[in-house]
Design a protein around this motif. Structure first.
Motif, PDB file in Angstrom:
ATOM      1  N   ALA A 234      64.533 -35.099  60.065  1.00 45.55           N
ATOM      2  CA  ALA A 234      64.922 -35.374  58.679  1.00 45.55           C
ATOM      3  C   ALA A 234      64.163 -36.590  58.167  1.00 45.55           C
ATOM      4  CB  ALA A 234      66.419 -35.609  58.591  1.00 45.55           C
ATOM      5  N   GLU A 235      63.913 -36.593  56.872  1.00 51.21           N
ATOM      6  CA  GLU A 235      63.254 -37.742  56.265  1.00 51.21           C
ATOM      7  C   GLU A 235      64.196 -38.945  56.257  1.00 51.21           C
ATOM      8  OE1 GLU A 235      61.855 -36.715  52.417  1.00 51.21           O
ATOM      9  OE2 GLU A 235      60.487 -35.155  53.127  1.00 51.21           O
ATOM     10  N   GLU A 236      63.624 -40.134  56.147  1.00 53.42           N
ATOM     11  CA  GLU A 236      64.425 -41.358  56.150  1.00 53.42           C
ATOM     12  C   GLU A 236      65.466 -41.321  55.024  1.00 53.42           C
ATOM     13  OE1 GLU A 236      63.795 -46.231  56.062  1.00 53.42           O
ATOM     14  OE2 GLU A 236      62.067 -44.861  55.994  1.00 53.42           O
ATOM     15  N   GLY A 237      66.690 -41.662  55.356  1.00 50.58           N
ATOM     16  CA  GLY A 237      67.763 -41.666  54.368  1.00 50.58           C
ATOM     17  C   GLY A 237      68.406 -40.308  54.143  1.00 50.58           C
ATOM     18  N   ARG A 238      67.942 -39.291  54.873  1.00 55.95           N
ATOM     19  CA  ARG A 238      68.491 -37.953  54.729  1.00 55.95           C
ATOM     20  C   ARG A 238      68.838 -37.402  56.114  1.00 55.95           C
ATOM     21  NH1 ARG A 238      67.793 -36.324  49.625  1.00 55.95           N
ATOM     22  NH2 ARG A 238      68.260 -34.154  50.074  1.00 55.95           N
ATOM     23  N   SER A 239      69.507 -36.263  56.135  1.00 60.07           N
ATOM     24  CA  SER A 239      69.853 -35.618  57.394  1.00 60.07           C
ATOM     25  C   SER A 239      69.931 -34.120  57.158  1.00 60.07           C
ATOM     26  CB  SER A 239      71.180 -36.150  57.943  1.00 60.07           C
ATOM     27  OG  SER A 239      72.240 -35.880  57.041  1.00 60.07           O
ATOM     28  N   TRP A 240      70.009 -33.402  58.252  1.00 65.92           N
ATOM     29  CA  TRP A 240      70.193 -31.951  58.169  1.00 65.92           C
ATOM     30  C   TRP A 240      71.685 -31.644  58.323  1.00 65.92           C
ATOM     31  CZ3 TRP A 240      65.911 -30.076  56.406  1.00 65.92           C
ATOM     32  CH2 TRP A 240      64.667 -30.523  56.860  1.00 65.92           C
ATOM     33  N   LEU A 241      72.264 -30.989  57.345  1.00 63.25           N
ATOM     34  CA  LEU A 241      73.638 -30.509  57.466  1.00 63.25           C
ATOM     35  C   LEU A 241      73.562 -29.066  57.934  1.00 63.25           C
ATOM     36  CD1 LEU A 241      76.643 -31.096  55.140  1.00 63.25           C
ATOM     37  CD2 LEU A 241      76.112 -28.776  55.891  1.00 63.25           C
ATOM     38  N   VAL A 242      74.223 -28.770  59.045  1.00 61.43           N
ATOM     39  CA  VAL A 242      74.120 -27.437  59.641  1.00 61.43           C
ATOM     40  C   VAL A 242      75.508 -26.806  59.748  1.00 61.43           C
ATOM     41  CG1 VAL A 242      72.043 -28.043  60.924  1.00 61.43           C
ATOM     42  CG2 VAL A 242      74.271 -28.315  62.018  1.00 61.43           C
ATOM     43  N   VAL A 243      75.539 -25.490  59.611  1.00 58.91           N
ATOM     44  CA  VAL A 243      76.786 -24.737  59.693  1.00 58.91           C
ATOM     45  C   VAL A 243      76.452 -23.320  60.139  1.00 58.91           C
ATOM     46  CG1 VAL A 243      76.725 -24.003  57.277  1.00 58.91           C
ATOM     47  CG2 VAL A 243      78.929 -24.168  58.454  1.00 58.91           C
ATOM     48  N   THR A 244      77.371 -22.674  60.832  1.00 63.95           N
ATOM     49  CA  THR A 244      77.187 -21.294  61.258  1.00 63.95           C
ATOM     50  C   THR A 244      78.136 -20.395  60.482  1.00 63.95           C
ATOM     51  OG1 THR A 244      76.471 -21.905  63.483  1.00 63.95           O
ATOM     52  CG2 THR A 244      77.353 -19.686  63.197  1.00 63.95           C
ATOM     53  N   VAL A 245      77.582 -19.305  59.935  1.00 66.29           N
ATOM     54  CA  VAL A 245      78.364 -18.375  59.111  1.00 66.29           C
ATOM     55  C   VAL A 245      78.389 -17.011  59.789  1.00 66.29           C
ATOM     56  CG1 VAL A 245      78.579 -17.274  56.845  1.00 66.29           C
ATOM     57  CG2 VAL A 245      77.660 -19.604  57.018  1.00 66.29           C
ATOM     58  N   ARG A 246      79.573 -16.450  59.934  1.00 65.26           N
ATOM     59  CA  ARG A 246      79.717 -15.107  60.501  1.00 65.26           C
ATOM     60  C   ARG A 246      80.435 -14.216  59.494  1.00 65.26           C
ATOM     61  NH1 ARG A 246      82.485 -14.494  66.263  1.00 65.26           N
ATOM     62  NH2 ARG A 246      80.435 -15.326  66.862  1.00 65.26           N
ATOM     63  N   THR A 247      79.898 -13.026  59.272  1.00 67.45           N
ATOM     64  CA  THR A 247      80.519 -12.065  58.365  1.00 67.45           C
ATOM     65  C   THR A 247      80.606 -10.697  59.030  1.00 67.45           C
ATOM     66  OG1 THR A 247      78.396 -11.467  57.357  1.00 67.45           O
ATOM     67  CG2 THR A 247      79.655 -13.240  56.294  1.00 67.45           C
ATOM     68  N   THR A 248      81.558  -9.916  58.579  1.00 67.20           N
ATOM     69  CA  THR A 248      81.681  -8.533  59.019  1.00 67.20           C
ATOM     70  C   THR A 248      82.003  -7.661  57.816  1.00 67.20           C
ATOM     71  OG1 THR A 248      82.494  -9.171  61.206  1.00 67.20           O
ATOM     72  CG2 THR A 248      82.921  -6.923  60.509  1.00 67.20           C
ATOM     73  N   LEU A 249      81.186  -6.633  57.595  1.00 67.73           N
ATOM     74  CA  LEU A 249      81.384  -5.684  56.504  1.00 67.73           C
ATOM     75  C   LEU A 249      81.736  -4.321  57.088  1.00 67.73           C
ATOM     76  CD1 LEU A 249      81.077  -4.973  53.404  1.00 67.73           C
ATOM     77  CD2 LEU A 249      78.738  -4.272  53.990  1.00 67.73           C
ATOM     78  N   GLY A 250      82.860  -3.771  56.639  1.00 69.91           N
ATOM     79  CA  GLY A 250      83.258  -2.435  57.087  1.00 69.91           C
ATOM     80  C   GLY A 250      82.531  -1.351  56.311  1.00 69.91           C
ATOM     81  N   ARG A 251      82.960  -0.117  56.468  1.00 76.04           N
ATOM     82  CA  ARG A 251      82.278   0.996  55.813  1.00 76.04           C
ATOM     83  C   ARG A 251      82.490   0.925  54.293  1.00 76.04           C
ATOM     84  NH1 ARG A 251      85.905   6.369  57.309  1.00 76.04           N
ATOM     85  NH2 ARG A 251      87.704   5.856  55.996  1.00 76.04           N
TER      86      ARG A 251
END
Length: 355
Positions: A234-251
């Motif tokens: 990350a650049e100075e003064g910044r950071s990486w915000l990370v998250v994991t997303v899980r989805t499930t779509l039925g028929r």
């Protein structure tokens, strides 16, 4: 260190790249006072964790895990029982062997790998008596230790390690265990990611009209801030915000205008984009192991998991918008309906990220 199938060695100059040396018996002492080793050589120790608990310990936090390093007192002679060659070795005049054991902490190695998409590896230099020696990088397995001796010019005084990862270097004082982490400092404050997931908002927008909404679930992990994600710091003064997303779509049930006939579709492919407030994701990493479309274990539904990286300042929005595009394949029709072989479906959901 892992021995090679055939003995190899070089006579390195200061700062040159070193290779792992497996000494052949012919190179051992033959009664003429020479040992066959030269400054810069790396000699595998007999045991994998030979110096653990027998010297000064240091810990270097890297994006791939925490590297634990133990350095013992320098010696001028190695007993035969202490090397894999079972040959006694003597350091040439004016040089000494520095013993090192290192390994990754198994509890941290790979803990953040879901948010990495890089081929970068640590670059390690041993500095002793003012001279620098390139060492082969530690095995990236997170299992077991490696022990070896490095032959250095001088008495091996004031040993240090310089450990660089993708351009950011850390300085390790091996005599005290102190580390100058520089831009990597925040890695030392990161706890192991929590696996608990939280549901997205129940309101979901489907891009096609329907009177029978499909089953749809969405969940997100608690966000983390990292100094390194994807393939960059990350650049100075910044950071990486990370998250994991899980989805499930039925028929998907596509009803005809008469509301009595229609077609049934299953998702075959999915692509996702994400916004945190108004900020677009800097990197979206598909988790192929947990993305299955269609998913036989879920009645043919589509399960997806993506690891998402945002470039943020100290303050950032907590509203995550999830846009997914599905390619639907025709499974069957009923009531005599005519149906297209494929359909495109857009799905939009939102989540409020936890602190």
């Amino acid at each position: 260190m892992r021995p090679r199938s055939r003995p190899r060695r070089i006579a390195p100059a200061l700062g040159s790249t070193l290779i792992l040396l497996l000494l052949a018996p012919a190179l051992a002492s033959c009664g003429d006072g020479g040992s066959g080793v030269e400054v810069g050589d790396v000699v595998p120790a007999r045991q994998d964790a030979q110096f653990s608990g027998k010297g000064v310990e240091s810990v270097v936090a890297l994006p791939i895990g925490r590297l634990e390093v133990t350095v013992g007192e320098s010696v001028t002679e190695i007993e035969a029982r202490d090397t894999r060659q079972l040959e006694q070795l003597e350091a040439p005049e004016g040089s000494a062997f520095v013993p090192i054991t290192w390994q990754y902490d198994a509890a941290t190695f790979g803990a953040l790998s879901a948010y990495l998409d890089t081929q970068a590896k640590p670059v390690v230099d041993l500095v002793a008596d003012g001279a620098s020696y390139r060492l082969p990088a530690p095995e990236q397995t997170g299992e077991g230790a490696e022990s070896f001796y490095v032959l250095v010019r001088g008495k091996g005084r004031s040993p240090q390690l310089t450990v660089a990862f993708d351009g950011v270097s850390q300085q390790v004082d091996l005599a005290s265990g102190d580390v100058e982490a520089g831009a990597a400092a925040s890695l030392y404050d990161i706890a192991k990611p929590r696996t608990k997931r939280y549901p997205c908002a129940p309101e979901v927008d489907f891009g096609r009209p329907t009177v029978r909404p499909p089953e749809f679930s969405c969940s997100v992990t608690r966000p983390m801030r990292l100094p390194y994600a994807g393939d960059a710091w990350a650049e100075e003064g910044r950071s990486w915000l990370v998250v994991t997303v899980r989805t499930t779509l039925g028929r998907w049930n596509e009803l005809a205008e008469d509301l009595k006939s229609g077609a049934i579709y299953y998702a075959d492919k999915v692509e996702s984009t994400y916004r945190l407030g108004k900020t677009e994701a800097a990197r979206v990493i598909r988790d192929n192991a947990n993305t299955v479309c269609p998913d036989p274990a879920n009645s043919g539904g589509c399960t997806s998991e993506f690891h998402v990286v945002f470039d943020v300042a100290e303050k950032a929005s907590r509203t995550l918008t999830i846009d997914q595009d599905y390619e639907l394949l025709l499974a069957s029709t009923y009531g005599g309906a005519e149906a297209k072989a494929t359909l495109d479906l857009g799905v939009t959901a939102e989540a409020r990220l936890r602190k």
